[in-house]
Design a protein around this motif. Sequence first.
Motif, PDB file in Angstrom:
ATOM      1  N   SER A  47     -51.441  12.916  67.127  1.00 63.28           N
ATOM      2  CA  SER A  47     -51.690  13.981  66.365  1.00 63.28           C
ATOM      3  C   SER A  47     -50.318  14.349  65.856  1.00 63.28           C
ATOM      4  N   THR A  49     -49.591  17.447  65.802  1.00 67.38           N
ATOM      5  CA  THR A  49     -49.142  18.811  66.478  1.00 67.38           C
ATOM      6  C   THR A  49     -48.077  18.317  67.739  1.00 67.38           C
ATOM      7  N   THR A  50     -48.056  17.069  68.111  1.00 62.06           N
ATOM      8  CA  THR A  50     -47.274  16.565  69.260  1.00 62.06           C
ATOM      9  C   THR A  50     -45.844  16.308  68.762  1.00 62.06           C
ATOM     10  N   ASN A  58     -44.728  17.135  60.299  1.00 60.93           N
ATOM     11  CA  ASN A  58     -45.972  17.493  60.609  1.00 60.93           C
ATOM     12  C   ASN A  58     -47.084  16.182  60.327  1.00 60.93           C
ATOM     13  N   GLN A  60     -48.937  12.210  60.956  1.00 58.28           N
ATOM     14  CA  GLN A  60     -49.210  11.615  62.218  1.00 58.28           C
ATOM     15  C   GLN A  60     -48.092  10.552  62.352  1.00 58.28           C
ATOM     16  N   GLY A 209     -59.252   9.726  70.562  1.00 56.52           N
ATOM     17  CA  GLY A 209     -58.806  11.283  70.992  1.00 56.52           C
ATOM     18  C   GLY A 209     -59.093  11.345  72.525  1.00 56.52           C
ATOM     19  N   GLN A 212     -54.162  12.479  76.256  1.00 55.88           N
ATOM     20  CA  GLN A 212     -53.346  13.865  76.042  1.00 55.88           C
ATOM     21  C   GLN A 212     -51.860  13.370  75.723  1.00 55.88           C
ATOM     22  N   THR A 214     -47.981  15.243  75.073  1.00 52.25           N
ATOM     23  CA  THR A 214     -47.427  16.697  75.257  1.00 52.25           C
ATOM     24  C   THR A 214     -45.776  16.570  74.808  1.00 52.25           C
ATOM     25  N   HIS A 222     -45.744  21.489  72.477  1.00 53.54           N
ATOM     26  CA  HIS A 222     -46.720  20.891  71.503  1.00 53.54           C
ATOM     27  C   HIS A 222     -47.671  20.064  72.139  1.00 53.54           C
ATOM     28  N   LYS A 223     -49.033  20.233  72.367  1.00 62.40           N
ATOM     29  CA  LYS A 223     -49.841  19.301  72.664  1.00 62.40           C
ATOM     30  C   LYS A 223     -50.967  18.944  71.671  1.00 62.40           C
ATOM     31  N   GLY A 224     -51.507  17.630  71.809  1.00 61.54           N
ATOM     32  CA  GLY A 224     -52.375  17.031  71.179  1.00 61.54           C
ATOM     33  C   GLY A 224     -52.996  15.904  71.748  1.00 61.54           C
ATOM     34  N   ASN A 225     -53.470  14.850  70.715  1.00 59.99           N
ATOM     35  CA  ASN A 225     -54.044  13.520  71.269  1.00 59.99           C
ATOM     36  C   ASN A 225     -53.296  12.621  70.813  1.00 59.99           C
TER      37      ASN A 225
END
Length: 379
Positions: A47, A49-50, A58, A60, A209, A212, A214, A222-225
Amino acid sequence: MRLRTALLAMTAMATAPSLAVAGTITGPYVNIGGGYNLVQTQHGRFSPTTQADGSESNSQTKSRYRHKNGFTGFGAAGWGFGNGLRAEVEGVYNYSEINHRRGTAVTGRTSGSDQAYGGFVNVLYDIDLARFGINAPVTPFVGVGAGYLWQHYNPITTSYSNGNVNRVGGTQGSFAYQGIVGAAYDIPHVPGLAVTTEYRFVGQTFADGPYQSTAWNRTGVHKGNVNFDHRFSHQFILGLRYAFDTAPPPPPPTPVMATPAPTVARTYLVFFDWDRANLTGRAREIVAQTAQASTHVQTTRIEVDGYTDNSAAHPGARGQRYNMGLSIRRAQSVKAELIRDGVPAAAIDIHGYGEAKPLVATGPNTREPQNRRVEIILK
């Protein structure tokens, strides 16, 4: 008839069917094994955000994870139906190292591992080589399985050259399937015990999804899937299998009055396992005794008559036809062994009688060891 009964009393226990071997299993068995687990390269989608690759984008990002060494182990319990088919329930554990990641904007070093645990229900088929005239202590088999595996990614850490770090972890369960190709090798003098070698192709599907990701970089945490695509493994396995025999032992021989026995018998009995036409070690000894006896008594012909019990893998007339062919194959196996023992082929007549002329009267569709026989008659 009295001579036949006396011969049966002397040979029934020695020639009764043995425990199930690696060929056609009838009844329960257990199996354990382990070996090398080679996982194909996997693709992960992160994702935005990671910021998984250490860049400031920004969008993917995608990466390819390369697996290194791994291993697998399993234990299974199953049931053989006596006609080559087997069904089993299996518990399995897989492990694989992960040592490389590609497709990132910045170079880095990756280390980590993953593991899977769960179970399969397998259906397999043993290929009995004796049906093709091959008497060898090996039985090939093929199979398929379906089940469920929990896939756990131990922290997979990528340390980038610019100082950024990304870590992936988590656990997810999903549907899994496998194809199996292998062979079983009989252990001499240990009925029912076999060494197995197998190749397995294992596939596993994933939903989006669950894992995790990070990332640590100069802008913070930044954390996401992260979503992985299908997972494919190639496994090379060495195992050990033991089959238990569920067939009841033959009934004790009927006591007979002692009568003067001839120096050399004129009729000999050879017994067979259910639905088998290959000779056991004890059966070969009896055939050898017959060949030797034929040189010591006045013999002009040797008659070899094959029989079966009245059970069959197919019902009705189809089963009777199958048993007729099986009785002929048994007689042919004995004839071939007599020839190897020095008896001229021209002196041997073979006949197949199928379910006719049983030694022991039974109800329909009954597995009777004493009726699965070949009678060798010196004339």
